[in-house]
Scaffold this motif. Structure first.
Motif, PDB file in Angstrom:
ATOM      1  N   PHE A   5       0.840  -1.206   0.000  1.00  0.00           N
ATOM      2  CA  PHE A   5       0.000   0.000   0.000  1.00  0.00           C
ATOM      3  C   PHE A   5       0.876   1.257   0.000  1.00  0.00           C
ATOM      4  N   TYR A  16      -6.747  -4.244   6.318  1.00  0.00           N
ATOM      5  CA  TYR A  16      -6.657  -3.545   5.011  1.00  0.00           C
ATOM      6  C   TYR A  16      -6.965  -2.046   5.159  1.00  0.00           C
ATOM      7  N   ILE A  45      -4.290   0.969   4.530  1.00  0.00           N
ATOM      8  CA  ILE A  45      -4.560   1.893   3.411  1.00  0.00           C
ATOM      9  C   ILE A  45      -4.550   3.331   3.939  1.00  0.00           C
TER      10      ILE A  45
END
Ligand code: GLU
Length: 384
Positions: free
Chosen positions: A108, A128, A132
């Motif tokens: 990321f 996630y 992010i």
């Protein structure tokens, strides 16, 4: 005391880690808690891998390695993906990191600029969106319902694409739902990435825990832009050894390694050596994977039937070792329901809140059949 940085202060703590820590703490203080929180195989790693780690220590493989991982392990990863997934990589297209988590974080950071959007089908794994956000990106969730077996609709994903979209994440078999996406869904998502010039990040940590049908790597549909994320934790029962790897285009891998070189350098040298043996000793490792898969499947059948019989709607997952159970008969608020389960039935689960699964909780069945049966009895008593 000086203040903590704003970005870390507002970062959510990992709820999978936090709920597991809470269950372990209760256990330590003498409460007989059944922990169905962490996604962690309850099996010891295979004997040949344990022996390889001892051998690595004895023979002095204890020094720093190349930041991106030893040449030998990266070659073993190349060979694994050629053999099992029909994918062609060179060692320069592989990075070894401290668990799948670090591969994802590196990725990321290497892919995103501030404001870039990443589409992630939900329910999704809690780390996630956190990662992010740390990379300056924005998570765009695309919900898949229990009625659809938590399989995302590629049309809904297409509708979520904007000029700021930079990547799509797929995770099949999925943590937390156990859903295995049909190949045509994976292909449609890969085509969308091709059409819109997006990165495709495919988290394939649960490849070896699929009960029905064959596993297809998403990378096979779009190798030029896919980062395949894998690791030793789940299929090889090496969670605490912290070995993950990423395979993808060389410039992306190089960027990820630049970051890793500044942050942690190489993953643990002893664990790298043992993982190489896990990948290269094919027959022994396959035997271990078949044995553990059969055990997980038997447990899945018992837990899915048991929860549904108790009136807690639970779709049948085709892979991984999680089920998502609808806890609304206990309480409409999944955190209250999970707390009730923990405090009154001594069964620890992770509420669906941070998975974007309102009303649901994730139960890991990577625990003994006896514990699963006891957990079902306790939940029954609570409901009665
Ligand atoms: N991946 C596992 C889980 O979801 C381990 C915990 C974590 O790393 O978040 O439970």
């Amino acid at each position: 005391m000086p203040t903590i940085s704003g970005s870390i202060a507002k970062l959510k703590a990992s709820s999978t880690v936090a709920f597991n820590a809470k269950a372990l703490e209760m256990k330590r203080s003498g409460v007989d808690v059944i922990a169905m929180t962490a996604g962690e195989p309850d099996f010891q790693p295979p004997e040949h891998v344990l022996e390889a780690a001892h051998e690595a220590i004895r023979s002095g493989m204890t020094k720093y390695t190349a930041s991106e991982g030893t040449r030998e392990l990266r070659q073993a990863i190349v060979d694994k993906h050629a053999r099992e997934n029909d994918l062609t990589y060179t060692p320069e297209q592989v990075i070894v990191s401290t668990g799948g988590k670090q591969v994802l974080y590196n990725a990321f950071m290497a892919m995103l600029d501030p404001g870039d959007e990443v589409i992630v089908p939900s329910p999704y794994w809690v780390s996630y969106p956190a990662q992010i956000e740390l990379a300056g990106g924005v998570t765009v969730g695309v919900a898949a319902s229990a009625g659809e077996g938590f399989i995302p609709d590629p049309d809904a994903i297409a509708a979520a694409i904007t000029p700021r979209t930079k990547a799509i994440v797929v995770n099949s078999p999925s943590n937390p739902t156990g859903a295995v996406y049909p190949d045509d869904v994976l292909k449609r998502i890969a085509d969308l990435c091709d059409e819109h010039d997006l990165w495709l990040l495919s988290d394939e940590l649960y490849e070896h825990i699929v009960y029905e049908g064959d596993f297809t790597s998403t990378a096979s549909h779009y190798p030029e832009r896919t980062l395949l994320v894998h690791g030793a934790s789940k299929g090889y029962a090496l969670t605490g050894w912290r070995i993950g790897w990423g395979c993808g285009p060389a410039p992306l891998i190089k960027a990820m390694n630049k970051l890793q070189g500044q942050v942690t350098s190489n993953a643990n040298a002893v664990a790298q050596h043992a993982t190489r043996v896990a990948l290269d000793e094919i027959e022994l490792t396959r035997a271990f994977q078949s044995k553990t898969r059969a055990a997980y499947k038997a447990r899945r059948d018992v837990i899915v039937t048991g929860l549904n019989d108790l009136g807690l709607r639970t779709p049948t997952p085709q892979g991984a070792f999680y089920v998502m159970a609808d806890l609304t008969p206990i309480d409409a608020d999944e955190t209250v329901a999970a707390t009730t389960l923990l405090e009154r039935a001594h069964v620890a689960v992770v509420p669906g809140t941070d998975f974007e699964a309102p009303g649901f909780a994730r139960l890991s069945y990577a625990t003994s059949m006896e514990q699963i049966e006891t957990a079902l009895e306790r939940i029954k008593r609570l409901l009665d």
